[in-house]
Write a protein that holds these residues in place. Structure first.
Motif, PDB file in Angstrom:
ATOM      1  N   LYS A 240      -5.680  -3.444  -3.245  1.00 22.39           N
ATOM      2  CA  LYS A 240      -6.869  -4.302  -3.284  1.00 22.39           C
ATOM      3  C   LYS A 240      -6.930  -5.073  -4.597  1.00 22.39           C
ATOM      4  CE  LYS A 240     -11.891  -4.332  -2.801  1.00 22.39           C
ATOM      5  NZ  LYS A 240     -12.070  -5.250  -3.949  1.00 22.39           N
ATOM      6  N   GLN A 241      -6.631  -4.415  -5.712  1.00 22.19           N
ATOM      7  CA  GLN A 241      -6.600  -5.097  -7.005  1.00 22.19           C
ATOM      8  C   GLN A 241      -5.580  -6.233  -6.993  1.00 22.19           C
ATOM      9  OE1 GLN A 241      -6.042  -2.411 -10.364  1.00 22.19           O
ATOM     10  NE2 GLN A 241      -7.378  -0.862  -9.435  1.00 22.19           N
TER      11      GLN A 241
ATOM     12  N   THR B  58       0.828  -1.201   0.000  1.00 19.11           N
ATOM     13  CA  THR B  58       0.000   0.000   0.000  1.00 19.11           C
ATOM     14  C   THR B  58       0.863   1.253   0.000  1.00 19.11           C
ATOM     15  OG1 THR B  58      -1.750  -1.175   1.205  1.00 19.11           O
ATOM     16  CG2 THR B  58      -1.837   1.228   1.221  1.00 19.11           C
TER      17      THR B  58
ATOM     18  N   GLU C 186      -3.987   2.212  -1.751  1.00 21.96           N
ATOM     19  CA  GLU C 186      -4.968   1.230  -1.297  1.00 21.96           C
ATOM     20  C   GLU C 186      -5.738   0.581  -2.440  1.00 21.96           C
ATOM     21  OE1 GLU C 186      -7.557   2.674   1.724  1.00 21.96           O
ATOM     22  OE2 GLU C 186      -5.929   3.198   3.113  1.00 21.96           O
ATOM     23  N   GLU C 187      -6.134   1.349  -3.429  1.00 23.71           N
ATOM     24  CA  GLU C 187      -6.946   0.800  -4.521  1.00 23.71           C
ATOM     25  C   GLU C 187      -6.186  -0.267  -5.296  1.00 23.71           C
ATOM     26  OE1 GLU C 187      -9.221   2.214  -8.632  1.00 23.71           O
ATOM     27  OE2 GLU C 187      -8.597   3.730  -7.165  1.00 23.71           O
ATOM     28  N   LYS C 188      -4.951   0.029  -5.664  1.00 25.72           N
ATOM     29  CA  LYS C 188      -4.165  -0.950  -6.415  1.00 25.72           C
ATOM     30  C   LYS C 188      -3.780  -2.145  -5.534  1.00 25.72           C
ATOM     31  CE  LYS C 188      -2.088   1.301 -10.413  1.00 25.72           C
ATOM     32  NZ  LYS C 188      -3.069   2.384 -10.583  1.00 25.72           N
TER      33      LYS C 188
END
Length: 583
Positions: A85-86, A76, A81-83
């Motif tokens: 999670k991906q 992270t 955070e978005e990537k």
């Protein structure tokens, strides 16, 4: 060197294994044995899928981070955070798939131990909207359903293993993804109640599934209940909290499922059963774990004694992380005593498993940053490396270690050797890389003075392959991807190569070596007949360049020939052996 995924088909032909007892309904305990519905004894030959649903740092060369939650935090910090999670969504779908299960079945595994992380099934205690209630998540159950279907299609049993419990079950943080700043499993009744509820939920869901082999209800507890300084739980004499939790989980499971085996593990990483027995259920299996000690009867005798005393089956529920020689010896030892086993893990970065994850280009830059030894890579660069890692974890992109699988199955049953590759000696020059010696046991395909690691045996400091590359035998192989070779060959060590000679006659044979100490000598035998006798090898120049020493007029018979290269006097490295037919 990468070995094609198609070798999974080839390896199926190498394995002689009894599988008649599989696909015969629910398993159960009958005295000291696990049996199927026909009463036939079952020996679990299992693979543990470590690193998939629960990451441990050492598997990906991030031991300094250790736990999954710290690895996730570090990712992270690089890509957001978005990537992140991906990345983890893709990890769960790509790391292990049906193709992995098809390969395991072809190799000879008849069961799979699936390490579960509780947080794929339920929220952590501190995140529950209502204290004391359980929120169930779909992701973990859906993954387990898929795994069960892959097992069913291959007639393999699935053993559910609670590897990461709420709060974590020990002082070894990595194996349970424990956050030491929060209450452990043993310090929180809410954590224990969540674990009990989770097992009841799993049992309710899978009560009618015959391909569920059993429930391994808590992996490797390691906790000093009476003495907090006993960090590993090996000195614990009573294990009262552990026994109570095991009984509580058993009772919860039996409220909804009386069909399936329940597997118990003692303290001290599964091996300390002080105060835990006698059994409280008539369908229990006692698991023990074995790493880095000698493969002798005394090493497992205390568990055999427990089996006899309490009339309960044994299972070597986790082992591995060693050399091929150690694997063969350990599996033979337990099977001769009627005990099944589960190996660890299927894949990671490294050679001591059936599948190896290749290191992505640029990965070292990320590792150096996380170790504090280098600059922070930019987000785009880090994301590119992580995407390559996701591609590399796929089974079709893994390196298949045929030698590991051969050691775990075929070599347990026979002393016969097999060619590592087909080597045809025909017209022109044929070069055999030194690392392509035959597949087989120590003393049959090769002889090395250091063949295994005994990391948990005081005073023993051997390693096996000290180069930690290419093959998992005892032979030391360097890490050069372009041209791996064998290094630090010692007096009396030897290697066997099976070749196919197209035409009998006189050959020139060249030995490509780097000599480290003066007086190094080798001999070569063809079908046990000496054809090169005590050849003295030239010392390398100041640049340590390899030199090829040629021997002329060496007669080789037509057909299959077994060559045995012996180090009469060691102190040299071997890169390759070359053959040229004399005119």
């Amino acid at each position: 060197m990468a070995i094609s995924f198609r070798y999974s088909i080839f390896l199926a032909a190498l394995i002689v294994i009894t599988t008649h007892s599989f696909g015969q309904g629910f398993l159960k305990v009958q005295g000291k044995q696990i049996v199927n519905e026909k009463g036939q004894p079952v020996i679990w030959r299992s693979m543990g899928l470590g690193g998939w649903l629960l990451q441990e740092g050492y598997m990906f060369r991030v031991s300094n981070l250790g736990t999954q939650h710290r690895i996730k935090e570090s990712i992270t910090g690089l890509v957001g955070e978005e990537k992140t999670k991906q990345f983890y969504d893709a990890w769960l779908t790509q790391h292990t798939t049906k193709a992995d299960f098809d390969s395991m079945a072809a190799w000879g595994f008849n069961s799979v131990r699936l390490p579960l992380h509780y947080n794929l099934f339920t929220l952590p205690v501190e995140q529950e909207p209502t204290a004391g209630q359980q929120t169930w998540l779909t992701k973990g159950f859906a993954i387990t359903d898929s795994v069960l279907s892959w097992c069913r299609s291959n007639k393999m049993y699935l053993i559910l293993d609670m590897h990461a419990t709420p709060g974590g079950q020990g002082n070894d943080l990595n194996i349970s993804d424990r956050n030491a700043g929060k209450p452990s499993l043993w310090e929180s009744d809410a954590n224990r109640q969540k674990l009990i509820a989770l097992w009841k939920q799993l049992a309710k869901r899978y009560v009618n599934e015959p391909y569920i082999g059993g429930y391994d209800i808590i992996n490797e507890p390691n906790w000093g209940f009476e003495d907090s300084t006993d960090k590993r739980g090996t000195a614990e004499k009573k294990n009262v909290p552990l026994k109570q939790l095991l009984i509580d989980m058993t009772n919860a499971i039996r409220e909804v499922d009386t069909k399936h085996i329940i597997i118990i593990e003692g303290n001290g990483f599964g091996n300390n059963y002080n105060g835990v027995l006698p059994p409280w259920d008539n369908n229990l299996v006692l698991s023990f774990h074995k790493y880095g000690n000698f493969n002798t009867q005394p090493a497992i005798q205390k568990f055999l004694d427990l089996r006899d005393k309490f009339n309960i089956p044994l299972w070597l529920g986790e082992s591995g992380e060693n050399s091929n020689t150690w694997f063969t010896e350990c599996i033979r030892l337990v099977e001769e005593n009627g005990i099944g086993w589960a190996w660890w893990p299927l894949k990671k970065m490294g050679i001591s498993n059936p599948l190896e994850i290749k290191i992505p280009e640029g990965y070292e830059q990320i590792l150096n940053y996380w170790r504090g030894n280098g600059p922070r890579p930019d987000s785009a660069t880090a994301w590119k490396v992580l995407q390559q890692l996701l591609n590399n974890v796929k089974v079709q992109n893994n390196i298949v270690h045929r030698d590991v699988v051969d050691a775990m199955f075929r070599q347990v049953q026979t002393n016969k050797t097999l060619p590592f590759k087909q080597h045809l000696i025909a017209a022109g020059t044929t070069v055999i890389p030194a690392v392509e010696f035959d597949l087989g046991k120590q003393g049959q395909a090769y002889y090395d003075k250091d063949t295994a690691s005994y990391q948990y045996t005081p005073g023993v400091h051997t390693q096996g392959n000290r180069g930690h590359s290419y093959r998992n035998d005892g032979v030391d192989i360097n890490s050069s991807e372009s041209e791996p070779g064998i290094f630090s060959i010692e007096d009396g060590e030897w290697l066997q190569y099976t070749i196919q000679v197209k035409k009998a006659g006189s050959y020139q044979i060249g030995f490509n070596t780097t000599v480290e100490s003066e007086g190094a000598q080798l001999s070569l035998l063809a079908n046990e007949k000496t054809v090169v006798d005590k050849l003295t090898l030239p010392v390398a120049d100041s640049k340590q360049n390899n030199k090829t020493t040629w021997v002329k007029n060496v007669y080789l018979p037509a057909g299959v020939t077994r060559l045995k290269l012996i180090a009469n006097k060691g102190g040299f490295n071997l890169q390759s052996i070359s053959f040229i037919k004399d005119k």
